[in-house]
Design an enzyme around this catalytic site. Structure first.
Site, PDB file in Angstrom:
ATOM      1  N   GLU A  61       3.534   2.285  12.033  1.00 22.54           N
ATOM      2  CA  GLU A  61       3.813   1.024  12.711  1.00 22.54           C
ATOM      3  C   GLU A  61       5.293   0.666  12.610  1.00 22.54           C
ATOM      4  O   GLU A  61       5.880   0.160  13.572  1.00 22.54           O
ATOM      5  CB  GLU A  61       2.960  -0.096  12.113  1.00 22.54           C
ATOM      6  CG  GLU A  61       1.476   0.000  12.431  1.00 22.54           C
ATOM      7  CD  GLU A  61       0.747   1.022  11.563  1.00 22.54           C
ATOM      8  OE1 GLU A  61       1.334   1.516  10.582  1.00 22.54           O
ATOM      9  OE2 GLU A  61      -0.423   1.325  11.863  1.00 22.54           O
ATOM     10  N   PRO A 269       2.052  16.431   5.532  1.00 22.36           N
ATOM     11  CA  PRO A 269       0.949  15.532   5.145  1.00 22.36           C
ATOM     12  C   PRO A 269       1.278  14.082   5.468  1.00 22.36           C
ATOM     13  O   PRO A 269       2.439  13.656   5.361  1.00 22.36           O
ATOM     14  CB  PRO A 269       0.835  15.750   3.632  1.00 22.36           C
ATOM     15  CG  PRO A 269       1.469  17.091   3.386  1.00 22.36           C
ATOM     16  CD  PRO A 269       2.570  17.191   4.382  1.00 22.36           C
ATOM     17  N   GLY A 310      10.211   9.713   6.726  1.00 19.34           N
ATOM     18  CA  GLY A 310      11.156   9.344   7.768  1.00 19.34           C
ATOM     19  C   GLY A 310      11.852  10.485   8.463  1.00 19.34           C
ATOM     20  O   GLY A 310      12.803  10.256   9.212  1.00 19.34           O
ATOM     21  N   GLU A 311      11.388  11.737   8.239  1.00 18.53           N
ATOM     22  CA  GLU A 311      12.052  12.880   8.851  1.00 18.53           C
ATOM     23  C   GLU A 311      11.180  13.603   9.881  1.00 18.53           C
ATOM     24  O   GLU A 311      11.638  14.557  10.513  1.00 18.53           O
ATOM     25  CB  GLU A 311      12.497  13.873   7.773  1.00 18.53           C
ATOM     26  CG  GLU A 311      13.556  13.316   6.838  1.00 18.53           C
ATOM     27  CD  GLU A 311      14.111  14.360   5.880  1.00 18.53           C
ATOM     28  OE1 GLU A 311      15.310  14.301   5.582  1.00 18.53           O
ATOM     29  OE2 GLU A 311      13.344  15.240   5.425  1.00 18.53           O
ATOM     30  N   ASN A 336       0.059   9.716  16.893  1.00 21.54           N
ATOM     31  CA  ASN A 336       0.901   9.535  18.070  1.00 21.54           C
ATOM     32  C   ASN A 336       1.494  10.838  18.621  1.00 21.54           C
ATOM     33  O   ASN A 336       2.349  11.442  17.976  1.00 21.54           O
ATOM     34  CB  ASN A 336       2.033   8.562  17.704  1.00 21.54           C
ATOM     35  CG  ASN A 336       2.843   8.136  18.890  1.00 21.54           C
ATOM     36  OD1 ASN A 336       2.549   8.501  20.028  1.00 21.54           O
ATOM     37  ND2 ASN A 336       3.874   7.353  18.641  1.00 21.54           N
TER      38      ASN A 336
END
Length: 433
Positions: A61, A269, A310-311, A336
């Site tokens: 999100e 993961p 975040g990668e 997504n």
């Protein structure tokens, strides 16, 4: 009213159990036992009041809302923008993406004293929830205090509609307290109205998850990650995996290696607490494995485990084929596919993509995605692995088909952008009332 009162009493009585559950979960992730005070509503005095609160439950999100939050920062520089999360990984992502440009804390447990303390400290003008994040007690208190309420990117699948219908006495008043509900699609809008939302408060704005782009920060991260992978190796990325996904991927990988022995499998993961167990699973199966945290160049290893936060989005740029996890078990609903589509990558997903039903319809209509036919509920994992392996082999053997699939997926992204601007217009409207 009786349903809300019963809900409040029930959750208050369960508070000790909830706290114990958080402590138990902290055995695998110690961050769950940190900042417990925030979960109880004791928010730092450094938090400035009278601004906008945006709730982004977890990592997915936060990433999806990044363009929207950046627009809020640009359009409302005088207002404090507070981004709340519920998971430690979401919290880490907020700090990584926004630094000190936004305020951040956990959204407290939806228990009357906790939410009361939160609102007393933050005193927001507007609270924004996303998708199916419904917090009946907090929403009721905001409504009572005349704090504006906005639900954005509203998503309500048939499965969720059926589940929520059993709690209609609680959920319907909750929905009707929102000033505006913006939905991802006309079908979602119909589901919200069926559950009790008023038609005049609902608007189909489209999906903000389409509003993604490759910015300088993302391009730099892509360059940083590329140095770890040899240019000559074909790469298969299996992203956002859950329990069971890795076993399926490893079975398929074994079959694929017979045709493409140099293929590199990148496993990502979904939850950090599983990083170590997934690494051990790979090694137990006899695959040479290197972790992102090792910060070593990949040579002949079979698997690169992305044990970082975040990668993932930048990593999509490095793959030849992308498979989205959470779509094989029948209980998650998929993840997504739009982010790999942004990089024009061919995408393979499992049979269950119920969380992205409208996105899948558009991608399938444009021939921009491959979806497996074998559902987990009626087939063995070996059958699923065979179909997955065959799909990957077929695409690796046909570069032109890879290109066509990727371009079609990218076209779907471009054709559906614009939801963020519609959402901003609603924010402005509510703040001006």
């Amino acid at each position: 009213m009786f349903a809300l009162l019963f809900y409040r009493i029930l959750l208050l009585s369960l508070l000790p159990i909830v706290l114990i559950a958080l402590l138990l979960r902290s055995k695998n992730n110690k961050q769950y036992r940190q900042r417990i005070s925030e979960r109880l509503g004791f928010i730092s005095n450094s938090i400035k009041p009278d601004g906008i609160v945006v709730h982004a439950a977890s990592v997915g999100e936060v990433l999806a809302l990044k363009p929207f939050i950046n627009e809020l920062l640009t359009n409302y520089p005088a207002l404090a923008i507070t981004v709340t999360t519920f998971t430690p990984t979401g919290s880490a992502q907020v700090k990584k993406l926004f630094g000190n440009s936004v305020q951040h804390c956990y959204l407290p447990l939806d228990i009357f004293p906790c939410t009361w303390l939160f609102l007393q400290r933050v005193k927001p003008q507007l609270v924004i929830f996303m998708e199916t994040e419904l917090w009946p007690n907090l929403i009721a208190q905001c409504h009572h205090k005349k704090i504006k309420l906005l639900l954005i990117n509203g998503r309500l699948s048939k499965k969720s509609l059926h589940s929520y219908s059993k709690l209609k006495a609680l959920i319907t008043p909750c929905l009707q307290r929102f000033d505006t509900i913006l939905t991802q699609s006309q079908q979602n809008l119909a589901h919200f109205i069926q559950l009790g939302a008023r038609s005049e408060q609902c608007l189909n704005s489209g999906n903000v998850k389409f509003d993604i782009s490759i910015n300088d920060e993302l391009a730099q991260k892509q360059t940083e990650l590329a140095q770890y992978i040899s240019n000559h190796r074909k790469t298969w990325i299996v992203a956002s995996t859950h329990q069971g996904d890795e076993k399926l991927a490893l079975l398929a990988f074994t079959k694929i290696l017979a045709h493409f022995p140099q293929l590199l499998l990148v496993l990502v993961p979904r939850h950090p607490e599983r990083f170590q167990s997934v690494a051990e699973q790979c090694q137990k199966q006899g695959f040479s494995t290197i972790k992102r945290s090792d910060k070593k160049v990949i040579n002949d290893e079979n698997i690169w485990l992305l044990d970082s936060l975040g990668e993932l989005m930048a990593t999509f740029a490095l793959g030849d084929i992308i498979t989205m996890g959470g779509s094989f078990s029948g209980s998650i609903g998929g993840h997504n596919p739009l982010e790999p589509a942004l990089f024009k990558k061919p995408i393979i997903v499992g049979n269950d993509m119920s969380n992205f039903a409208e996105v899948m319809q558009q991608m399938q209509h444009e021939n921009g995605i491959v979806q497996l036919k074998t559902p987990a509920t009626t087939t063995s994992i070996d059958e699923q692995a065979d179909e997955l392996a065959n799909s990957v082999i077929k695409l690796l053997s046909a570069p032109e088909q890879q290109h066509i699939l990727g371009q079609h997926a990218y076209n779907v992204v471009l054709a559906n952008q614009g939801a963020t601007q519609t959402t901003l217009q609603q924010v402005q409207s509510l703040l001006n009332q």
